[in-house]
Write a protein that holds these residues in place. Sequence first.
Motif, PDB file in Angstrom:
ATOM      1  N   LYS A  91       0.848  -1.198   0.000  1.00  0.00           N
ATOM      2  CA  LYS A  91       0.000   0.000   0.000  1.00  0.00           C
ATOM      3  C   LYS A  91       0.880   1.242   0.000  1.00  0.00           C
ATOM      4  N   ASP A  92       0.504   2.217  -0.799  1.00  0.00           N
ATOM      5  CA  ASP A  92       1.203   3.513  -0.839  1.00  0.00           C
ATOM      6  C   ASP A  92       2.688   3.383  -1.129  1.00  0.00           C
ATOM      7  N   GLY A  93       3.066   2.379  -1.913  1.00  0.00           N
ATOM      8  CA  GLY A  93       4.450   2.276  -2.357  1.00  0.00           C
ATOM      9  C   GLY A  93       5.370   1.482  -1.461  1.00  0.00           C
ATOM     10  N   TYR A  94       4.839   0.762  -0.476  1.00  0.00           N
ATOM     11  CA  TYR A  94       5.711  -0.037   0.379  1.00  0.00           C
ATOM     12  C   TYR A  94       4.956  -1.247   0.922  1.00  0.00           C
ATOM     13  N   PHE A  95       5.720  -2.217   1.437  1.00  0.00           N
ATOM     14  CA  PHE A  95       5.114  -3.375   2.089  1.00  0.00           C
ATOM     15  C   PHE A  95       4.655  -2.916   3.472  1.00  0.00           C
ATOM     16  N   CYS A  96       3.383  -2.600   3.601  1.00  0.00           N
ATOM     17  CA  CYS A  96       2.910  -2.004   4.853  1.00  0.00           C
ATOM     18  C   CYS A  96       2.622  -3.052   5.925  1.00  0.00           C
ATOM     19  N   ASP A  97       2.197  -4.229   5.533  1.00  0.00           N
ATOM     20  CA  ASP A  97       1.866  -5.269   6.522  1.00  0.00           C
ATOM     21  C   ASP A  97       2.394  -6.608   6.024  1.00  0.00           C
ATOM     22  N   ILE A  98       3.295  -7.199   6.791  1.00  0.00           N
ATOM     23  CA  ILE A  98       3.862  -8.506   6.458  1.00  0.00           C
ATOM     24  C   ILE A  98       3.641  -9.427   7.657  1.00  0.00           C
ATOM     25  N   ARG A  99       3.035 -10.563   7.423  1.00  0.00           N
ATOM     26  CA  ARG A  99       2.828 -11.545   8.497  1.00  0.00           C
ATOM     27  C   ARG A  99       3.407 -12.883   8.042  1.00  0.00           C
ATOM     28  N   VAL A 100       4.286 -13.442   8.880  1.00  0.00           N
ATOM     29  CA  VAL A 100       4.914 -14.728   8.585  1.00  0.00           C
ATOM     30  C   VAL A 100       4.392 -15.760   9.572  1.00  0.00           C
ATOM     31  N   PHE A 101       3.946 -16.879   9.054  1.00  0.00           N
ATOM     32  CA  PHE A 101       3.442 -17.976   9.879  1.00  0.00           C
ATOM     33  C   PHE A 101       4.503 -19.083   9.897  1.00  0.00           C
ATOM     34  N   VAL A 102       4.981 -19.413  11.098  1.00  0.00           N
ATOM     35  CA  VAL A 102       6.032 -20.422  11.233  1.00  0.00           C
ATOM     36  C   VAL A 102       5.585 -21.480  12.243  1.00  0.00           C
ATOM     37  N   GLU A 103       6.307 -22.594  12.257  1.00  0.00           N
ATOM     38  CA  GLU A 103       5.950 -23.722  13.117  1.00  0.00           C
ATOM     39  C   GLU A 103       7.172 -24.144  13.931  1.00  0.00           C
ATOM     40  N   ASP A 104       6.967 -24.425  15.207  1.00  0.00           N
ATOM     41  CA  ASP A 104       8.090 -24.882  16.032  1.00  0.00           C
ATOM     42  C   ASP A 104       8.153 -26.411  16.032  1.00  0.00           C
ATOM     43  N   GLY A 105       9.087 -26.960  16.798  1.00  0.00           N
ATOM     44  CA  GLY A 105       9.279 -28.408  16.822  1.00  0.00           C
ATOM     45  C   GLY A 105       8.107 -29.169  17.402  1.00  0.00           C
ATOM     46  N   GLU A 106       7.250 -28.471  18.174  1.00  0.00           N
ATOM     47  CA  GLU A 106       6.093 -29.126  18.783  1.00  0.00           C
ATOM     48  C   GLU A 106       4.845 -29.035  17.917  1.00  0.00           C
ATOM     49  N   GLY A 107       4.954 -28.384  16.771  1.00  0.00           N
ATOM     50  CA  GLY A 107       3.812 -28.274  15.872  1.00  0.00           C
ATOM     51  C   GLY A 107       2.945 -27.054  16.104  1.00  0.00           C
ATOM     52  N   ASN A 108       3.305 -26.198  17.070  1.00  0.00           N
ATOM     53  CA  ASN A 108       2.530 -24.978  17.307  1.00  0.00           C
ATOM     54  C   ASN A 108       2.895 -23.916  16.281  1.00  0.00           C
ATOM     55  N   GLU A 109       1.913 -23.105  15.946  1.00  0.00           N
ATOM     56  CA  GLU A 109       2.096 -22.069  14.918  1.00  0.00           C
ATOM     57  C   GLU A 109       2.330 -20.717  15.577  1.00  0.00           C
ATOM     58  N   HIS A 110       3.315 -19.971  15.073  1.00  0.00           N
ATOM     59  CA  HIS A 110       3.638 -18.654  15.617  1.00  0.00           C
ATOM     60  C   HIS A 110       3.588 -17.622  14.492  1.00  0.00           C
ATOM     61  N   ILE A 111       3.113 -16.449  14.813  1.00  0.00           N
ATOM     62  CA  ILE A 111       2.961 -15.386  13.822  1.00  0.00           C
ATOM     63  C   ILE A 111       3.922 -14.255  14.155  1.00  0.00           C
ATOM     64  N   PHE A 112       4.723 -13.872  13.168  1.00  0.00           N
ATOM     65  CA  PHE A 112       5.647 -12.749  13.295  1.00  0.00           C
ATOM     66  C   PHE A 112       5.263 -11.683  12.277  1.00  0.00           C
ATOM     67  N   THR A 113       5.463 -10.425  12.644  1.00  0.00           N
ATOM     68  CA  THR A 113       5.036  -9.341  11.770  1.00  0.00           C
ATOM     69  C   THR A 113       6.006  -8.173  11.848  1.00  0.00           C
ATOM     70  N   ASN A 114       5.889  -7.253  10.891  1.00  0.00           N
ATOM     71  CA  ASN A 114       6.734  -6.048  10.881  1.00  0.00           C
ATOM     72  C   ASN A 114       6.083  -4.946  11.715  1.00  0.00           C
ATOM     73  N   GLN A 115       6.891  -4.020  12.202  1.00  0.00           N
ATOM     74  CA  GLN A 115       6.368  -2.876  12.951  1.00  0.00           C
ATOM     75  C   GLN A 115       6.155  -1.663  12.064  1.00  0.00           C
ATOM     76  N   ILE A 116       7.057  -1.442  11.115  1.00  0.00           N
ATOM     77  CA  ILE A 116       6.902  -0.337  10.177  1.00  0.00           C
ATOM     78  C   ILE A 116       7.013  -0.880   8.759  1.00  0.00           C
ATOM     79  N   GLY A 117       6.535  -0.088   7.790  1.00  0.00           N
ATOM     80  CA  GLY A 117       6.563  -0.505   6.405  1.00  0.00           C
ATOM     81  C   GLY A 117       7.980  -0.565   5.846  1.00  0.00           C
TER      82      GLY A 117
END
Length: 635
Positions: free
Chosen positions: A268-294
């Motif tokens: 949006k507006d010329g930059y990656f404004c929202d990025i969310r990464v979904f990852v998995e740990d060794g136990e199979g649980n899902e964790h979400i990481f995201t950016n703070q600024i564009g």
Amino acid sequence: MRTKIVLLFLLGWAGMVFSQISQAEKENAKKEILKLNSFHKKFRALYDETNEKLTQLKQNFSGQSLDEDFTKLQKQYKDAKVYNDTLARNYQLYLANKTILLDKGISEQEIDEWFGYKSDVFSKTAKKDEEVDTNVYMYFGKNKVLEEDIFKGKNDETSQILRSVINNKGEKSYFGDIIVPKNKEEFYFYKYFKSKEIRAAKNEVKTKQIFLDKNKNLDVNRRKIIEDSITELKKINHFVLEKKYDCGDYILQPELRYKFKKLDVEIKDGYFCDIRVFVEDGEGNEHIFTNQIGISILFFSSFGTRKMMNYKSSVRKVSYDAYREYTDEKMKDLFISLSDVMSYNYKVGNHYIPHDIALELPTKPEENEKGNAVYQIKQETYLEKILELRAYTDFLTLFGDSQNGLAQVEGRAKFYLFPYPFRFFGSKKTLGQIEYFPAVSPSVNYSRFEKDSRYVQTKLDSTNTNYEVKNDIDLVEKRYLVMGLDLEILKWQNKNAPVSLSLYGLLNYNISEMNIHTVSDTITKSVKAMGFGGGLHLSTKRFNNFGFDYKAEFSWYDFQNFNTYQSEKIMLPPIIPIFRNEVEVFYHPNGSPNQAIFARLITYNYLGSSNNQAFYQFQFGYKFAIGNRTVSGKD
């Protein structure tokens, strides 16, 4: 003794003679290398000629190209590959001969001079079984994803036409590639170490080592315990101890890994404004990481590798409360390197800013099951996506309560200047982001007045026989043409809040008309003015397609320097200061921001205590696209 010296001299001289190559052998070697030179020169010329034709064919290739054009393009690709591989083999022969001749005593400089193409290195084209296992997809929009080689092996007319259209990567449609890793590919977490923590870790190892060095006669068991603790510290803090400087930094954690699952990206507006990464740990649980600024699209190659993703939340999948969101305390201090899970590459000539878009990658699980997935983002760049048109009327004029323009048309386009988000005053906390001079918006507005309310009225001053405007603010109200631009100077927003705040400057040119009533006639004059000023813009949304805008603006209209009516005894106010308020509510169907309805209330007040003139506008209208893109014709 003399005999020994003579023998040593003779043996050394004999060795020198046998190690040197004869002049005849050297000439033969030169001839062989010159043959390679001639061969390289010939095929290099063919290679350059083929690539020049290939470039021309690609430039002229489009969705309207014929089958024979596609066949020519394929042939040029094959010829270029053959010449490339031929030159690569010739270069390998040169290297092999060079190694042999160096052993025989010929200097490297001579060999390189004979060949003449030392720096002209060619590598043989990789075979399919040697290529990286990467799947390439073309992303045209939501639920519109195709494999790049969807028509592989199909040579019928229909397939070739569709192939030529789909693979058209012209600068008007193809903005770049987003690459995501293979499903469940493993990467390392990072942790942020402050400068004092880095110093403490180094000092701990250093202190223990100094203690051992000073106490040589230390008990064997105690020495072993200390040595083991030093080894363990070096293992745990390996990357911390390797840091040359003690400034704070994100440091890889070799004991902590995660598996990649998927990536959500909003541009949006010329930059990656929202990025969310979904990852998995060794136990199979899902964790979400995201950016703070564009992250700027234009500067992604420079700054993308430095960006870290912050932990947001988790989803437990292997316990009694499976699939419930929670906060994992172990993840709070961990980070993910953006370059591990996402890469963006643009093509030369296509380094521009795309339209707003939201992506969920991969779009299907099988796309990155066997390897990395490359998504070629393609967008339509029709004028309707760039130019915003509005048509509206004024309710106050319809009901006879005002003399505003009855029908008005407005056009506006947004051009990005420096869409580079920064942390708000360098804050480490999530206080949002700030941009400096992110965009400029040129605009034009035309107003259609009723005949009896179109003109600014004047009066004759009996004391000096000059004509004066009855109400100064009418010169602003009855402008029938306004053209200019708004420049965003500062813009603040937080990705977790549906609000943005910006300061802007404005510059516009205004034209209105006034009537001069003489004894015998009525004369119409055009009045010009240059407007300038600045204001505050607050924008917020209730939903993605329903929002609210507010503007508070100070502006000054210069009439003195743009009109020369003094000689005709027509006196205009030199400067008209205005305070303007604007409130707008808009709604559009999801996915169609250029098909919206809006209601807008605007107030204009004469600035200062010397004049209390004012006027108001209550507008209702429609924001729309230019229209049908298809053009048909008949002979």
